[in-house]
Design an enzyme around this catalytic site. Structure first.
Site, mmCIF file in Angstrom:
data_model
loop_
_atom_site.group_PDB
_atom_site.id
_atom_site.type_symbol
_atom_site.label_atom_id
_atom_site.label_comp_id
_atom_site.label_asym_id
_atom_site.label_seq_id
_atom_site.Cartn_x
_atom_site.Cartn_y
_atom_site.Cartn_z
ATOM 1 N N ARG A 94 -26.341 75.922 10.433
ATOM 2 C CA ARG A 94 -25.072 75.368 10.917
ATOM 3 C C ARG A 94 -24.209 76.473 11.513
ATOM 4 N NH1 ARG A 94 -25.076 72.206 6.730
ATOM 5 N NH2 ARG A 94 -23.987 73.758 5.522
ATOM 6 N N HIS A 119 -7.335 72.288 4.134
ATOM 7 C CA HIS A 119 -8.734 72.108 4.550
ATOM 8 C C HIS A 119 -9.638 73.249 4.095
ATOM 9 C CE1 HIS A 119 -7.238 69.213 7.930
ATOM 10 N NE2 HIS A 119 -7.274 68.646 6.749
ATOM 11 N N CYS A 171 -21.469 75.746 -11.047
ATOM 12 C CA CYS A 171 -20.177 76.402 -11.268
ATOM 13 C C CYS A 171 -20.253 77.304 -12.510
ATOM 14 C CB CYS A 171 -19.086 75.358 -11.463
ATOM 15 S SG CYS A 171 -17.498 76.087 -11.893
ATOM 16 N N GLY A 202 1.622 74.234 16.029
ATOM 17 C CA GLY A 202 0.267 74.220 16.586
ATOM 18 C C GLY A 202 -0.649 73.171 15.998
ATOM 19 N N ASN A 248 4.968 73.834 19.857
ATOM 20 C CA ASN A 248 3.718 73.415 20.478
ATOM 21 C C ASN A 248 3.937 73.344 21.996
ATOM 22 O OD1 ASN A 248 1.345 71.895 21.248
ATOM 23 N ND2 ASN A 248 1.258 71.081 19.157
HETATM 24 P P1 OAD Z 1 -6.018 70.399 17.158
HETATM 25 O O1 OAD Z 1 -7.084 71.090 17.914
HETATM 26 O O2 OAD Z 1 -6.138 68.935 16.960
HETATM 27 O O3 OAD Z 1 -4.605 70.651 17.846
HETATM 28 C C1 OAD Z 1 -4.178 71.925 18.229
HETATM 29 C C2 OAD Z 1 -2.739 71.829 18.688
HETATM 30 O O4 OAD Z 1 -2.281 73.142 18.970
HETATM 31 C C3 OAD Z 1 -2.507 71.004 19.955
HETATM 32 O O5 OAD Z 1 -1.426 70.100 19.751
HETATM 33 C C4 OAD Z 1 -2.159 72.043 21.004
HETATM 34 O O6 OAD Z 1 -1.232 71.550 21.959
HETATM 35 C C5 OAD Z 1 -1.512 73.106 20.156
HETATM 36 N N1 OAD Z 1 -1.549 74.476 20.705
HETATM 37 C C6 OAD Z 1 -2.464 75.045 21.523
HETATM 38 N N2 OAD Z 1 -2.161 76.324 21.758
HETATM 39 C C7 OAD Z 1 -1.028 76.597 21.061
HETATM 40 C C8 OAD Z 1 -0.212 77.753 20.883
HETATM 41 N N3 OAD Z 1 -0.504 78.899 21.466
HETATM 42 N N4 OAD Z 1 0.882 77.653 20.089
HETATM 43 C C9 OAD Z 1 1.196 76.482 19.473
HETATM 44 N N5 OAD Z 1 0.454 75.362 19.612
HETATM 45 C C10 OAD Z 1 -0.629 75.414 20.381
HETATM 46 O O7 OAD Z 1 -5.865 71.172 15.754
HETATM 47 P P2 OAD Z 1 -5.243 70.651 14.359
HETATM 48 O O8 OAD Z 1 -4.025 69.848 14.566
HETATM 49 O O9 OAD Z 1 -5.166 71.835 13.487
HETATM 50 O O10 OAD Z 1 -9.917 69.613 10.118
HETATM 51 O O11 OAD Z 1 -6.403 69.715 13.844
HETATM 52 C C11 OAD Z 1 -6.296 69.206 12.536
HETATM 53 C C12 OAD Z 1 -7.630 69.133 11.882
HETATM 54 O O12 OAD Z 1 -8.538 68.471 12.764
HETATM 55 C C13 OAD Z 1 -8.300 70.470 11.650
HETATM 56 O O13 OAD Z 1 -7.834 71.161 10.496
HETATM 57 C C14 OAD Z 1 -9.747 70.059 11.471
HETATM 58 C C15 OAD Z 1 -9.871 68.881 12.411
HETATM 59 O O14 OAD Z 1 -10.403 67.746 11.807
HETATM 60 C C16 OAD Z 1 -11.105 69.804 9.503
HETATM 61 O O15 OAD Z 1 -12.022 70.371 10.040
HETATM 62 C C17 OAD Z 1 -11.188 69.281 8.123
#
Ligand code: OAD
Length: 268
Positions: A83, A139, A168, A209, A235
């Site tokens: 993976r 997460h 464990c 973000g 964001n």
């Molecule tokens: P996403 O990839 O869904 O979203 C990233 C966000 O960051 C977007 O809204 C972008 O506009 C913003 N962004 C990009 N560059 C940026 C910067 N330089 N400064 C600020 N913001 C910026 O990521 P998450 O919201 O973290 O979970 O996604 C949530 C979860 O989705 C993750 O933790 C993952 C996935 O399922 C697991 O894997 C369990």
């Protein structure tokens, strides 16, 4: 668009938003940051969604990931290296990433007593490397392993893997897996409880973000707002929660957050 652009209508709006964000933070009792992949984008770690997102480029992950682990944990352990190879781009980015000015600004806010807690959806360990102390990793953390039964955690490095799947060493009943939460896996109870407690205490939440589409994390800001707290979004793009936010910093976290820290320092 950056905050260093020549003054214009947008630049002034951003400048005002920075002022307003600093004012709200300084006036709040318990500020919590809910962080997503966008914070680490400026450290070279790809986000999940959006044009350059991992899933946009490589397709969505297997939603049965955790189910497969439960069915056959030994096989999951044996496949762990495969993976990692498949996600080569991500693994390499994670291994070389260092905290960026956005991480450091959150650390500074904590040191100033302005930020009480970070709830991060990121698994990259960059908050710790930046020096932040009060962190809940909803997460998980890629550098750790966790018992699925008692939630005890250990660094991956140095953990004895002579028998697969590992049992464990603490409770002796649970099986050990990577700490990163898989698709279909419940959020570990201890982490979820911390997030709920922090959200209940929070009267001002920074949404840094995150696309705010993954639950339960995306629910915390809604709860904070319903309880009368304020929300500050950091964001470059809109999210489903933008409309709920009191202040929006429309720019990269690595540029905007240090400017908020400057304002907080100046106001001391
Ligand atoms: P996403 O990839 O869904 O979203 C990233 C966000 O960051 C977007 O809204 C972008 O506009 C913003 N962004 C990009 N560059 C940026 C910067 N330089 N400064 C600020 N913001 C910026 O990521 P998450 O919201 O973290 O979970 O996604 C949530 C979860 O989705 C993750 O933790 C993952 C996935 O399922 C697991 O894997 C369990």
């Amino acid at each position: 668009m950056t905050l260093r652009e020549p003054p214009g209508e947008r630049g002034e709006a951003l400048e005002q938003a920075i002022e307003e964000a600093a004012r709200l933070i300084a006036a709040s009792r318990h500020v919590v940051a809910l962080v997503g992949a966008g914070l680490s984008a400026e450290s070279g770690v790809p986000t999940f969604r959006g044009p350059e997102g991992l899933w946009t480029k490589h397709g969505e992950p297997d939603l049965r990931d955790y189910e497969r682990f439960v069915e056959d944990p030994k096989r999951w352990w044996e496949m762990r290296r495969d993976r990692a190879n498949r996600l080569g781009e991500l693994v390499q980015a994670l291994e070389t990433a260092v905290p960026n000015p956005g991480h450091l600004a959150l650390r500074d806010m904590e040191e100033m007593g302005r930020l009480k807690h970070i709830i991060t959806q990121n698994i990259d360990n960059l908050h710790q490397l930046a020096g932040s102390q009060a962190i809940t990793e909803i997460h998980g953390n890629r550098t750790k392993l966790r018992c699925v039964l008692c939630n005890q955690r250990w660094p991956v490095e140095g953990f004895l893997l002579d028998e697969l799947p590992p049992k464990c060493p603490d409770c002796t009943a649970g099986i050990v897996k990577g700490d990163t939460v898989m698709f279909g896996e419940p959020i570990p109870r201890d982490a979820l409880d911390d997030c709920i407690n922090q959200s209940q205490m929070c009267d001002c939440m920074l949404l840094v973000g995150t696309s705010a589409v993954v639950y339960p994390a995306a629910q915390f800001p809604v709860d904070v707002k319903s309880a009368g707290g304020s929300l500050i979004e950091v964001n470059p793009n809109e999210t489903p929660l933008t409309g709920l936010c009191d202040v929006v910093l429309r720019g990269p976290a690595g540029e905007t957050l240090p400017l908020v820290v400057e304002k907080l320092r100046a106001a001391r």
